[in-house]
Design a protein around this motif. Structure first.
Motif, PDB file in Angstrom:
ATOM      1  N   PRO B 113       0.814  -1.232   0.000  1.00  0.00           N
ATOM      2  CA  PRO B 113       0.000   0.000   0.000  1.00  0.00           C
ATOM      3  C   PRO B 113       0.842   1.274   0.000  1.00  0.00           C
ATOM      4  CG  PRO B 113      -0.804  -1.543   1.651  1.00  0.00           C
ATOM      5  CD  PRO B 113       0.501  -2.080   1.167  1.00  0.00           C
ATOM      6  N   ILE B 114       1.980   1.252   0.712  1.00  0.00           N
ATOM      7  CA  ILE B 114       2.841   2.441   0.776  1.00  0.00           C
ATOM      8  C   ILE B 114       3.390   2.747  -0.620  1.00  0.00           C
ATOM      9  CG2 ILE B 114       5.010   3.371   1.700  1.00  0.00           C
ATOM     10  CD1 ILE B 114       4.522   1.572   4.185  1.00  0.00           C
ATOM     11  N   ILE B 115       3.967   1.723  -1.257  1.00  0.00           N
ATOM     12  CA  ILE B 115       4.600   1.953  -2.567  1.00  0.00           C
ATOM     13  C   ILE B 115       3.535   2.257  -3.629  1.00  0.00           C
ATOM     14  CG2 ILE B 115       6.097   0.941  -4.344  1.00  0.00           C
ATOM     15  CD1 ILE B 115       7.425  -0.686  -2.100  1.00  0.00           C
ATOM     16  N   THR B 116       2.400   1.561  -3.556  1.00  0.00           N
ATOM     17  CA  THR B 116       1.337   1.811  -4.536  1.00  0.00           C
ATOM     18  C   THR B 116       0.831   3.250  -4.423  1.00  0.00           C
ATOM     19  OG1 THR B 116       0.629  -0.504  -4.420  1.00  0.00           O
ATOM     20  CG2 THR B 116      -0.950   1.055  -5.344  1.00  0.00           C
ATOM     21  N   SER B 117       0.515   3.673  -3.205  1.00  0.00           N
ATOM     22  CA  SER B 117      -0.057   5.015  -3.014  1.00  0.00           C
ATOM     23  C   SER B 117       0.925   6.109  -3.399  1.00  0.00           C
ATOM     24  CB  SER B 117      -0.461   5.214  -1.550  1.00  0.00           C
ATOM     25  OG  SER B 117      -1.467   4.318  -1.217  1.00  0.00           O
ATOM     26  N   LEU B 118       2.175   5.983  -2.949  1.00  0.00           N
ATOM     27  CA  LEU B 118       3.138   7.052  -3.232  1.00  0.00           C
ATOM     28  C   LEU B 118       3.542   7.062  -4.714  1.00  0.00           C
ATOM     29  CD1 LEU B 118       5.350   6.998   0.010  1.00  0.00           C
ATOM     30  CD2 LEU B 118       3.365   8.398  -0.516  1.00  0.00           C
ATOM     31  N   THR B 119       3.601   5.877  -5.338  1.00  0.00           N
ATOM     32  CA  THR B 119       3.886   5.829  -6.781  1.00  0.00           C
ATOM     33  C   THR B 119       2.721   6.443  -7.558  1.00  0.00           C
ATOM     34  OG1 THR B 119       5.204   3.821  -6.534  1.00  0.00           O
ATOM     35  CG2 THR B 119       4.379   4.308  -8.741  1.00  0.00           C
ATOM     36  N   HIS B 120       1.505   6.100  -7.162  1.00  0.00           N
ATOM     37  CA  HIS B 120       0.318   6.666  -7.816  1.00  0.00           C
ATOM     38  C   HIS B 120       0.359   8.195  -7.736  1.00  0.00           C
ATOM     39  CE1 HIS B 120      -3.788   8.360  -7.252  1.00  0.00           C
ATOM     40  NE2 HIS B 120      -3.979   7.755  -8.402  1.00  0.00           N
ATOM     41  N   GLY B 121       0.642   8.717  -6.538  1.00  0.00           N
ATOM     42  CA  GLY B 121       0.708  10.175  -6.359  1.00  0.00           C
ATOM     43  C   GLY B 121       1.797  10.793  -7.218  1.00  0.00           C
ATOM     44  N   GLY B 122       2.970  10.148  -7.236  1.00  0.00           N
ATOM     45  CA  GLY B 122       4.107  10.673  -7.997  1.00  0.00           C
ATOM     46  C   GLY B 122       3.823  10.727  -9.491  1.00  0.00           C
ATOM     47  N   ILE B 123       3.220   9.673 -10.014  1.00  0.00           N
ATOM     48  CA  ILE B 123       2.973   9.621 -11.469  1.00  0.00           C
ATOM     49  C   ILE B 123       1.768  10.481 -11.846  1.00  0.00           C
ATOM     50  CG2 ILE B 123       2.291   8.066 -13.359  1.00  0.00           C
ATOM     51  CD1 ILE B 123       4.239   6.061 -12.201  1.00  0.00           C
ATOM     52  N   ILE B 156       9.173   7.885  -6.327  1.00  0.00           N
ATOM     53  CA  ILE B 156       9.197   6.419  -6.274  1.00  0.00           C
ATOM     54  C   ILE B 156      10.328   5.937  -5.361  1.00  0.00           C
ATOM     55  CG2 ILE B 156       9.600   4.334  -7.658  1.00  0.00           C
ATOM     56  CD1 ILE B 156       8.049   5.735  -9.922  1.00  0.00           C
ATOM     57  N   MET B 157      11.481   6.582  -5.439  1.00  0.00           N
ATOM     58  CA  MET B 157      12.585   6.224  -4.535  1.00  0.00           C
ATOM     59  C   MET B 157      12.174   6.456  -3.089  1.00  0.00           C
ATOM     60  SD  MET B 157      15.469   5.132  -5.858  1.00  0.00           S
ATOM     61  CE  MET B 157      16.785   5.652  -4.780  1.00  0.00           C
ATOM     62  N   LEU B 158      11.502   7.581  -2.854  1.00  0.00           N
ATOM     63  CA  LEU B 158      11.052   7.878  -1.494  1.00  0.00           C
ATOM     64  C   LEU B 158      10.038   6.841  -1.023  1.00  0.00           C
ATOM     65  CD1 LEU B 158      10.690  11.780  -1.605  1.00  0.00           C
ATOM     66  CD2 LEU B 158      12.547  10.423  -0.664  1.00  0.00           C
ATOM     67  N   ILE B 218      18.925   5.499   5.965  1.00  0.00           N
ATOM     68  CA  ILE B 218      17.803   5.731   5.046  1.00  0.00           C
ATOM     69  C   ILE B 218      17.547   7.229   4.905  1.00  0.00           C
ATOM     70  CG2 ILE B 218      15.295   5.433   4.769  1.00  0.00           C
ATOM     71  CD1 ILE B 218      15.689   2.646   6.034  1.00  0.00           C
ATOM     72  N   THR B 219      17.607   7.953   6.024  1.00  0.00           N
ATOM     73  CA  THR B 219      17.404   9.400   5.980  1.00  0.00           C
ATOM     74  C   THR B 219      18.464  10.078   5.111  1.00  0.00           C
ATOM     75  OG1 THR B 219      16.611   9.223   8.242  1.00  0.00           O
ATOM     76  CG2 THR B 219      17.050  11.440   7.436  1.00  0.00           C
ATOM     77  N   VAL B 220      19.715   9.612   5.272  1.00  0.00           N
ATOM     78  CA  VAL B 220      20.804  10.190   4.478  1.00  0.00           C
ATOM     79  C   VAL B 220      20.586   9.896   2.994  1.00  0.00           C
ATOM     80  CG1 VAL B 220      23.291  10.003   3.984  1.00  0.00           C
ATOM     81  CG2 VAL B 220      22.497  10.143   6.350  1.00  0.00           C
ATOM     82  N   ILE B 221      20.169   8.659   2.696  1.00  0.00           N
ATOM     83  CA  ILE B 221      19.929   8.293   1.286  1.00  0.00           C
ATOM     84  C   ILE B 221      18.807   9.162   0.708  1.00  0.00           C
ATOM     85  CG2 ILE B 221      19.132   6.461  -0.279  1.00  0.00           C
ATOM     86  CD1 ILE B 221      20.494   4.455   1.637  1.00  0.00           C
ATOM     87  N   ILE B 222      17.731   9.343   1.496  1.00  0.00           N
ATOM     88  CA  ILE B 222      16.607  10.173   1.026  1.00  0.00           C
ATOM     89  C   ILE B 222      17.091  11.597   0.736  1.00  0.00           C
ATOM     90  CG2 ILE B 222      14.447  11.307   1.746  1.00  0.00           C
ATOM     91  CD1 ILE B 222      13.702   8.692   3.167  1.00  0.00           C
TER      92      ILE B 222
END
Lengths: 195, 231
Positions: B113-123, B156-158, B218-222
């Motif tokens: 759900p996290i990846i689906t929702s945030l990818t949907h928002g991004g695209i 998507i990375m986020l 993870i924070t540094v990568i973001i």
């Protein structure tokens, strides 16, 4: 005898307001037409309809097979992330265009963006972006080319390079929209005014 | 305060000496979360892109459901995972309850759900000229899909990193589906809970330090990805 592009009684309405109206337009193959009109006169919408990006309209549009594919360079073209060269080659992906890289470099040379080929697009000026978008479309050899205000944001060397290149395209039918007169284009056949 | 400082000192000693309980839990946390996020990324990006680019009846409801599922407590997901994987459950014959793969399944339910929702928002928020330009340049469905992912790279990375952070630090699924079995299903978060309850404070701090280190990474990568995208 090849068939012309024919538009009849075109009306595009959005939110109860007519944003583009064109009673009749016939474009013969090989013509170069300047469509002149003020901002908001519907030039961009007309091009979007011809390009197939607008489906919701009234009227008839007949684009013969001889005038396909249609190439459309938008008023404010979007360049994909990456370099100028990757953008020029975008449309060649998965298509059998022989020596696409050489063709891209040849077009880049003609529109004088060779020195920009390895530059990331986010560092380009407005005029350079328009020339890259033109080159990216021309690599696909469109039979009908729609250019929406192609000379906006361009300096005089950019305008000269672009108009020289357009004048060299002998077989391409070209429609150019602009609110003001175009730079010298000896092969221009007609000027149509939209209001 | 002294207890905390002593805990940190002992924790560092445990980490340096390569304590088998700590390293086993750390390794399991990493591979379980990574596997779950890889599977969740494949499913989530596919569904997120589909929801953003295709219109169908009930699309809004599906999007709202996925958004709602982002906030579902991990204990509830653990309970659902338990019900699915229990011997009498629909997936009971797979015998995955109290195994690391059982935790992976539960964490996939958390990540998707996290990846689906945030990818949907991004695209969905991409510049509308992108699909039009791709279409006008003759891009086929696969090239258009690749273009959307490339242009929406940052959100998507986020999404993926956020899903990884949640999977790596979650407790409910690992306890309920994994059972916190020593050297079998114990993860950093379940170990931390157990060691604290047993009074093994230094070991709990050692586990927490690893969790903290991963969270900081993870924070540094973001931050790095965001800066790269903007520069």
């Amino acid at each position: 005898m090849s068939r012309p592009l024919h538009i009849q009684n075109l009306r595009v309405t959005r939110k109860d307001r007519c944003i583009c109206a064109f009673d009749q337009l016939t474009v013969e193959q090989g013509e170069r037409i300047h469509i002149q009109g003020l901002n908001g006169s519907g030039k961009s919408t007309l091009f979007r309809v011809i390009a197939g990006l607008e489906q919701d309209y009234e009227g008839q549009i007949d684009i013969p097979a001889e005038l396909k594919p249609v190439g459309f360079v938008q008023q404010n073209p979007y360049l994909f992330r990456g370099t100028v060269l990757t953008n020029l080659l975008y449309g060649t992906s998965g298509k059998s265009i022989p020596h696409a890289d050489d063709v891209a470099r040849e077009i880049a040379d003609k529109i004088e963006i060779t020195k920009l080929l390895d530059r990331k697009v986010k560092y380009l000026s407005g005029g350079e972006r328009r020339r890259v978008a033109l080159g990216r479309t021309m690599i696909l050899s469109p039979a009908l080319l729609l250019l929406d205000e192609p000379f906006a944001d361009m300096d005089s060397p950019g305008i000269n390079a672009t108009s020289n290149y357009l004048n060299s395209l002998r077989d391409t039918t070209i429609l150019i929209s602009s609110p003001s007169p175009l730079p010298e284009m000896p092969l221009l056949t007609r000027v149509i005014t939209m209001d | 305060m002294e207890m905390i400082l002593n805990g940190i000192t002992e924790a560092i000693k445990l980490l340096v000496s390569g304590d088998s309980l700590v390293l086993d839990a750390a390794w399991r946390s990493i591979w379980v979360s990574t596997t779950a996020v890889i599977i969740g990324t494949i499913l989530g990006i596919s569904m997120g892109t589909f929801l953003a680019r295709h219109r169908f009846t009930g699309r809004g409801l599906v999007v709202t459901l996925f958004r709602g599922m982002m906030g579902v407590p991990t204990v509830l997901i653990g309970l659902i995972g338990y019900a699915l994987l229990a011997r009498q459950g629909p997936l009971g014959t797979l015998e995955l309850l109290y195994t690391s793969w059982g935790i992976v399944i539960g964490e996939v339910l958390l990540a998707v759900p996290i990846i689906t929702s945030l990818t949907h928002g991004g695209i969905k928020n991409l510049d509308p000229r992108i699909p039009e330009t791709a279409l006008m340049l003759g891009a086929g469905p696969l090239q258009r899909w690749k273009t959307y992912l490339s242009e929406a790279r940052l959100p998507i990375m986020l999404a993926i990193l956020t899903a990884f952070a949640r999977c790596f630090t979650e407790l409910g699924i690992a306890i309920m589906v994994g059972g916190n079995l020593k050297f079998k299903t114990r993860t950093l978060s379940t170990s931390t809970t157990l060691e604290t309850a047993r009074g093994e404070f230094s070991r709990a701090v050692a586990m927490s330090l690893i969790l903290l280190a991963i969270a900081i990474c993870i924070t540094v990568i973001i931050a790095f990805v965001s800066r790269e995208d903007e520069s």
